[in-house]
Design an enzyme around this catalytic site. Structure first.
Site, PDB file in Angstrom:
ATOM      1  N   SER A   1      83.607  55.780  -0.393  1.00 42.74           N
ATOM      2  CA  SER A   1      84.748  56.661  -0.624  1.00 42.74           C
ATOM      3  C   SER A   1      84.276  58.106  -0.884  1.00 42.74           C
ATOM      4  O   SER A   1      83.570  58.666  -0.053  1.00 42.74           O
ATOM      5  CB  SER A   1      85.602  56.119  -1.770  1.00 42.74           C
ATOM      6  OG  SER A   1      86.874  56.699  -1.765  1.00 42.74           O
TER       7      SER A   1
ATOM      8  N   ASP B   1      89.362  51.810   2.680  1.00 47.01           N
ATOM      9  CA  ASP B   1      88.464  52.185   1.586  1.00 47.01           C
ATOM     10  C   ASP B   1      87.528  51.043   1.167  1.00 47.01           C
ATOM     11  O   ASP B   1      87.967  49.949   0.819  1.00 47.01           O
ATOM     12  CB  ASP B   1      89.330  52.599   0.390  1.00 47.01           C
ATOM     13  CG  ASP B   1      88.520  53.234  -0.733  1.00 47.01           C
ATOM     14  OD1 ASP B   1      87.289  53.313  -0.610  1.00 47.01           O
ATOM     15  OD2 ASP B   1      89.133  53.648  -1.719  1.00 47.01           O
TER      16      ASP B   1
END
Length: 754
Positions: A67, A211
């Site tokens: 991320s 993610d």
């Protein structure tokens, strides 16, 4: 020392020296690995650790991240120093990058009035409207990644970067962690940060990736597998919430979703030699408006750990000699584009896409020029996302591969609006592209309210992308109740109904200015809703021929931070056909003809100008000016300008902070104003407004103003919310001596943009 795992620094170095002394030839220089966790905005704290590592002279051999850790880590892997990444982070407008709001400057003039007005857009796919997989495409983020990663363009094996790199994503279908170490670096990093339901998923082959923080937020095991002997782990993860802090259903679902990752995180922490946990629990993943504070937290933590990094670096250098120095990859000023390739188009042709880009094969372009070309294509609103990949074919030459996600030809859009004048309104729009011929947009917009609106519009584009010619036709209907005033006090409620047909040719240049000429046919009627001593009841039908010049360099439709807007519209009103009477106590007493009112043809002029200056990232100044005049002094029934209100909601309205809507009727006016806005955060702001107006300087026979000068003031507290601006204002005028409040939620549905 909080944050140490496995062994103390002194013992680590002692064991290292002992092992090296005993086996000096069998043991090569230990490899240093760096792992950066995910955490959204909190991940900006990682930068302080990179600066400390660089300052200590410690060489990092491998990098992994998830991320935001993937963003910071990939830049470090490409070859940027910690200090360079710090400068980049401080210069970026994170709220702009992590949103669907591309700069208004990128859009063609025909699209500017509509862009960003709707809270929800539903594309029609397979003959039915569908919800997007995520709210944010973040087009500007893709382009910024293209710019930042240009030193590594053409590298598809991440082990070939200045520092070998891997990042983690999650397969949306299986929930499995996906280690990304090959392919397009921009796509890999974008996938690693694609928070489900917030950012759209990234396609990779037959997989949709989101993610990686859902499964492996702190990928220390991956950097160990790459060959790291000593691992530095920087984490901004807050872990699971304590039971007493779980107070909402969303927090419960989030807690459950991260059970597995939290358990795995403990195992990953145990693999660190240096584990650094940043004190960022008071911030959230979306705290980008606090980016400066988060960066400072990381810098402070970096200074705390600098002595240990320095001691480790000195020990390694004493035994093995100085570590190799990284050189930042050379960046060519311009790259020759051999071929422009795209295999992802469904609705438009490659030829049309190239025409919109304005790039030519065989010519050299800088990164900025390529970005501008992509924005030009995106600015036509044919694309939901478009970015490029450069595939090298020889030194200084590359093929440009365009990756385009087109907007569906048909889409439904929705918004809500509340305004002190118009009350609540549900706004629905259906837009179809190329429905009636190529390069066209046809739309229907309905405002459902007690003061309803309807707009039908058709736009046909001609010409080249840089200087397009457009033919625009529209029909607009509006019904609005309002109060007329005498001595700034309401005395009667009227309903004004109007509709018009308009057709014009428009010539636009460089997406900032447009010159048009057209014909306008309008029917307007006034009907009293209350009985007063004197009322006007009737209608008028007329024609209006006009020319218009507009210049718009604002970066945003609402709350612009910089740019200018200018509008000049001379027109000629002719062919009037009035039918109206005066009433007293609801009874007709006079036909307007008996008053000697002249409905002959006449000229009209309207001018608007505004300039927005960014004094500081949080301080903005807006200077406005407006002028209007009917060059016939007996047109007060249907053509006078209605002065008052903070926004122009209805026909012929000119906003004036301090007065209630339609408090003054004037056949001519000159207005100037200044607005100062302070941005507390990315969305919360306060503003102060002062404006002056001199009106009715073209004297009418029925003019009864004792003072033609108006002055007004306003104070506003606002939030730039996902459904549009929410503003609470108090305003006051020296002439009315009344303190009024004014509320607006969302983008208004009205005739003009300003």
């Amino acid at each position: 020392m909080n944050g140490w795992k496995i062994v103390t620094p002194g013992l680590l170095i002692l064991l290292l020296l002992t092992a090296i002394t005993a086996y000096p030839q069998q043991n090569p220089r230990p490899k240093i690995g760096l792992t950066l966790s995910g955490g959204g905005a909190k991940g900006l704290a990682h930068i302080g650790i990179l600066k400390a590592i660089d300052s200590a002279g410690l060489h990092v051999d491998y990098v992994t991240g998830t991320s935001m850790g993937a963003i910071v880590g990939s830049l470090y892997a490409v070859g940027y120093s910690g200090d360079s990444i710090l400068q980049i982070a401080r210069s970026l407008d994170w709220n702009q990058l992590l949103s669907n709001r591309s700069s208004l400057q990128a859009f063609i003039m025909e699209e500017k009035p509509e862009y960003g007005r709707y809270a929800l857009e539903l594309p029609m796919l397979n003959r039915k409207f569908s919800l997007p997989l995520g709210l944010l495409e973040a087009e500007e983020l893709w382009l910024k990644f293209n710019e930042l990663y240009i030193p590594a363009y053409g590298i598809t094996d991440f082990s070939k970067l200045s520092r070998p790199f891997k990042c983690i994503a999650t397969d949306l279908a299986t929930g499995e962690a996906v280690v990304l170490d090959k392919g397009d670096l921009v796509s890999a990093v974008r996938a690693s940060m694609a928070i489900p339901s917030v950012f759209t998923a990234v396609s990779s082959g037959n997989r949709k990736l989101v993610d990686g923080g859902l499964i492996r937020n702190f990928p220390v095991s991956d950097v160990r597998n790459m060959g790291a002997d000593i691992v530095i782990g920087s984490s901004v993860s807050s872990g699971l919430l304590a039971a007493e802090k779980i107070t909402s259903p969303i927090q419960i679902l989030t807690q459950i979703a991260f059970f597995k990752e939290a358990e795995l995180n403990k195992q990953e922490i145990a693999l660190c030699d240096y584990y650094i946990n940043h004190p960022v629990d008071n911030y959230s993943a979306g705290s980008f408006s606090n980016s400066d504070s988060l960066i400072e937290i990381g810098l402070a933590k970096g200074q705390e750990y600098y002595p240990y990094f320095k001691r480790l670096a000195d020990s390694l250098n004493a035994i093995y000699g100085p570590s190799k120095q990284l050189t930042f990859p050379a960046i060519e000023k311009k790259i020759t584009i051999r071929n422009i390739l795209s295999d992802s188009l469904k609705f438009i042709s490659n030829a049309f896409l190239r025409k919109m880009l304005g790039l030519k094969e065989g010519e050299a372009y800088s990164v900025k020029e390529m970005e501008e070309a992509i924005r030009q294509a995106y600015g036509t609103r044919y694309f939901n996302r478009i970015y490029y990949q450069l595939e090298p074919v020889s030194p200084g030459e590359a093929d440009m591969k365009l990756v385009a996600i087109e907007n569906a030809p048909v889409a439904a859009k929705f918004a809500i609006n509340y305004n002190t004048l118009s009350n609540f309104m549900l706004i629905a729009n259906i837009s179809a592209r190329d429905f009636i011929g190529k390069a066209t947009r046809t739309s229907v917009t309905v405002g459902l309210s007690e003061n309803p609106r309807l707009r039908l519009e058709h736009t046909q584009l001609f010409g080249m992308n840089k200087v397009p010619l457009a033919w625009i036709s529209e029909m607009y209907l509006e019904r609005q109740e309002f109060s007329l005033s005498q001595d700034y006090r309401p005395f009667g409620v009227y309903r004004e109904s109007s509709y018009y047909l308009d057709s014009r040719l428009q010539f636009a240049f460089k997406r900032r200015s447009a010159t048009s000429a057209g014909i306008h046919i309008e029917r307007v009627s006034l009907k009293p809703r209350t009985i007063s001593v004197q009322d006007i009841d009737g209608r008028n039908l007329y024609f209006q021929a006009y020319a218009k010049y507009e210049y718009n360099s604002h970066d945003r439709l609402f709350l612009p931070r910089r740019g200018s807007y200018v509008m000049i519209e001379p027109s000629y009103i002719f062919g009037q056909n009035p039918d109206a009477v005066f009433k007293s106590g609801g009874v007709p007493i006079l036909n307007i003809d008996s008053l000697g009112i002249d409905f002959k043809s006449f000229f009209r002029l309207r001018i608007q100008a505004r300039k927005v200056v960014q004094l500081h990232p949080r301080h903005h100044l807006t200077i406005t000016g407006e002028g209007a005049a009917n060059f016939n002094t007996t047109q007060f029934l249907f053509h006078d300008f209605l002065v008052g209100g903070m926004l122009p909601i209805m026909r012929n309205q000119v906003s004036f902070t301090g007065l209630q809507d339609a408090s003054v009727r004037a056949n001519s006016l000159l207005k100037g104003g200044i607005n100062y806005r302070y941005q507390f955060t990315g969305s919360l702001y306060a503003a102060a407004t002062f404006n002056l107006m001199y009106h009715s300087f073209l004297k009418e026979e029925f003019d009864d103003f004792n003072n033609n000068l108006l002055s007004g003031y306003g104070l506003t507290l606002g939030i730039d919310s996902p459904i549009g601006p929410l503003e609470f204002s108090f305003m006051y005028s020296d002439q009315s001596n009344v303190l009024k409040n004014y509320v607006n939620l969302g983008f208004r549905f009205s005739r003009g943009q300003f």
